[in-house]
Design a protein around this motif. Structure first.
Motif, mmCIF file in Angstrom:
data_model
loop_
_atom_site.group_PDB
_atom_site.id
_atom_site.type_symbol
_atom_site.label_atom_id
_atom_site.label_comp_id
_atom_site.label_asym_id
_atom_site.label_seq_id
_atom_site.Cartn_x
_atom_site.Cartn_y
_atom_site.Cartn_z
ATOM 1 N N GLN A 195 0.841 -1.210 0.000
ATOM 2 C CA GLN A 195 0.000 0.000 0.000
ATOM 3 C C GLN A 195 0.877 1.262 0.000
ATOM 4 N N PRO A 196 1.710 1.447 -1.026
ATOM 5 C CA PRO A 196 2.625 2.587 -1.028
ATOM 6 C C PRO A 196 1.913 3.924 -1.197
ATOM 7 N N ASP A 197 2.583 4.981 -0.735
ATOM 8 C CA ASP A 197 2.144 6.346 -1.031
ATOM 9 C C ASP A 197 2.651 6.772 -2.409
ATOM 10 N N LEU A 198 3.679 6.072 -2.883
ATOM 11 C CA LEU A 198 4.350 6.461 -4.123
ATOM 12 C C LEU A 198 5.084 5.262 -4.710
ATOM 13 N N VAL A 199 5.047 5.113 -6.038
ATOM 14 C CA VAL A 199 5.816 4.072 -6.717
ATOM 15 C C VAL A 199 6.819 4.736 -7.654
ATOM 16 N N LEU A 200 8.084 4.320 -7.549
ATOM 17 C CA LEU A 200 9.125 4.760 -8.482
ATOM 18 C C LEU A 200 9.549 3.530 -9.276
ATOM 19 N N SER A 201 9.564 3.650 -10.597
ATOM 20 C CA SER A 201 9.820 2.461 -11.406
ATOM 21 C C SER A 201 10.776 2.739 -12.549
ATOM 22 N N ASP A 202 11.692 1.808 -12.743
ATOM 23 C CA ASP A 202 12.507 1.826 -13.949
ATOM 24 C C ASP A 202 11.580 1.534 -15.135
ATOM 25 N N LEU A 232 18.956 12.632 -11.274
ATOM 26 C CA LEU A 232 18.375 12.224 -9.989
ATOM 27 C C LEU A 232 18.385 13.345 -8.958
ATOM 28 N N ASP A 233 19.269 14.332 -9.132
ATOM 29 C CA ASP A 233 19.299 15.446 -8.179
ATOM 30 C C ASP A 233 17.986 16.221 -8.201
ATOM 31 N N GLN A 234 17.209 16.058 -9.262
ATOM 32 C CA GLN A 234 15.920 16.750 -9.366
ATOM 33 C C GLN A 234 14.785 15.955 -8.720
ATOM 34 N N LEU A 235 15.091 14.772 -8.230
ATOM 35 C CA LEU A 235 14.022 13.920 -7.693
ATOM 36 C C LEU A 235 13.305 14.547 -6.500
ATOM 37 N N PRO A 236 14.010 15.105 -5.506
ATOM 38 C CA PRO A 236 13.277 15.689 -4.365
ATOM 39 C C PRO A 236 12.258 16.752 -4.798
ATOM 40 N N ALA A 237 12.637 17.597 -5.740
ATOM 41 C CA ALA A 237 11.712 18.642 -6.209
ATOM 42 C C ALA A 237 10.510 18.022 -6.918
ATOM 43 N N LEU A 238 10.748 16.988 -7.707
ATOM 44 C CA LEU A 238 9.648 16.317 -8.417
ATOM 45 C C LEU A 238 8.706 15.649 -7.421
ATOM 46 N N LEU A 239 9.288 15.037 -6.399
ATOM 47 C CA LEU A 239 8.461 14.391 -5.381
ATOM 48 C C LEU A 239 7.607 15.413 -4.646
ATOM 49 N N ARG A 240 8.211 16.548 -4.338
ATOM 50 C CA ARG A 240 7.467 17.610 -3.638
ATOM 51 C C ARG A 240 6.232 17.990 -4.456
ATOM 52 N N LYS A 241 6.421 18.152 -5.756
ATOM 53 C CA LYS A 241 5.333 18.561 -6.656
ATOM 54 C C LYS A 241 4.268 17.469 -6.749
ATOM 55 N N VAL A 242 4.703 16.237 -6.972
ATOM 56 C CA VAL A 242 3.745 15.134 -7.185
ATOM 57 C C VAL A 242 2.969 14.825 -5.910
ATOM 58 N N MET A 243 3.661 14.815 -4.779
ATOM 59 C CA MET A 243 2.978 14.465 -3.524
ATOM 60 C C MET A 243 2.002 15.561 -3.120
ATOM 61 N N THR A 244 2.308 16.799 -3.414
ATOM 62 C CA THR A 244 1.366 17.890 -3.128
ATOM 63 C C THR A 244 0.105 17.731 -3.975
ATOM 64 N N GLN A 245 0.299 17.378 -5.262
ATOM 65 C CA GLN A 245 -0.850 17.187 -6.157
ATOM 66 C C GLN A 245 -1.761 16.064 -5.689
ATOM 67 N N HIS A 246 -1.178 15.028 -5.071
ATOM 68 C CA HIS A 246 -1.958 13.844 -4.711
ATOM 69 C C HIS A 246 -2.344 13.785 -3.233
ATOM 70 N N ARG A 247 -2.059 14.837 -2.508
ATOM 71 C CA ARG A 247 -2.242 14.833 -1.058
ATOM 72 C C ARG A 247 -3.663 14.447 -0.639
#
Lengths: 177, 107
Positions: free
Chosen positions: A51-58, A112-127
């Motif tokens: 039951q993840p809050d987020l999935v990261l996938s290759d 990958l250095d941009q991942l934290p910013a992307l996560l911030r954006k995506v998680m806010t959208q799905h909150r």
């Protein structure tokens, strides 16, 4: 989604890439519970029960296409945020296909250095979606606890038929969980 | 047979659990959970056998955050955590052999 601990599922077959991604995710939030998979069988066995809050996938895995992973998540975990993190996504059609199938975003491994910013954006959208899911889950947990406590109390009674009733209720509880 | 007490944890200890480098096994149970009471006793024996594994117990009613984090809706639940990752989990009653296999497969 708990206030301070995020549940992140990572589908990635390369151990070095997996550790790099985990490190970057911790850059977004320090307290994370991870679950990981390296192939289709492990992914399908673990992702729904986690039951993840987020999935990261290759995108390109040895035995599966990342799109199959996305479709599996959409089928079983509805609106869970899903981000592709991939070495190569050099086909615009594939990018379009990923987004049309419901991916929340994608990122090249070189960035990958941009991942934290992307996560911030995506998680806010799905909150709000994740908060609603958490409420539904908590309600289910409360019902399970009430039902199982009652079953335990029934089993402790010496009234005729109590054990039979308890066994029937146990089946219901097990089916519902 | 020798036994070792399980470490009692709750929601306040989640940060500790996630930051542990080694293997942690968590039993999620309650005082009214008959199967969980038996599993607790079995795990207390395993704790002596596996000195390098941290064995913990949490209450399903008083640890809602922990239950949500590990998706435990009903007791008993057995969780295996290492370096901030949920490695494996089981729901429902487990006997001594099943618990032993669960530990061996993941340690």
């Amino acid at each position: 989604m708990s206030d301070d601990i995020l549940k992140v599922f990572i589908l990635e077959d390369m151990p070095v890439d997996l550790e790099l991604i985990k490190r970057r995710v911790r850059g977004y939030r320090p307290e994370i519970l991870f679950s990981t998979a390296r192939d289709r069988a492990e992914f399908e066995r673990k992702v729904v029960s986690f039951q993840p809050d987020l999935v990261l996938s290759d995108y390109n895995l040895p035995d599966m296409n990342g799109l199959n992973a996305l479709l599996h998540v959409r089928q079983h975990l509805d609106a869970t945020p899903f981000i592709f993190i991939t070495g190569i996504l050099n086909d615009e059609e594939k990018v379009a296909e990923a987004i049309l199938n419901g991916a929340s975003g994608y990122l090249l491994k070189d960035h990958l250095d941009q991942l934290p910013a992307l996560l911030r954006k995506v998680m806010t959208q799905h909150r709000s979606v994740l908060e609603e899911r958490e409420k539904v889950w908590e309600k289910r947990r409360e019902h399970q606890i009430k039902l199982r406590k009652s079953i335990a109390e029934l089993r402790s009674m010496s009234a005729p038929g109590a054990d039979q009733i308890a066994s029937s209720l146990q089946e219901v509880a097990d089916d519902l969980s | 047979m020798q036994r070792s007490d399980l470490i009692t944890i709750n929601d306040d200890k989640l940060g500790d659990i996630l930051s542990q480098n080694g293997l942690t096994i968590i039993l999620v149970t309650s005082s009214w959970d008959g199967y969980g009471i038996i599993m607790r006793s079995l795990l207390e024996r395993k704790a002596v056998e596996y000195g390098n594994i941290r064995f913990c117990v949490a209450d399903v009613e008083t640890s809602p955050k922990l239950c949500r984090l590990f998706n435990v809706t009903a007791p008993p639940g057995l969780l295996l955590v290492r370096n901030g990752e949920l490695i494996d989990h089981r729901s429902g009653a487990m006997g001594g052999n099943a618990i032993g296999d669960f530990i061996e497969q993941n340690s």
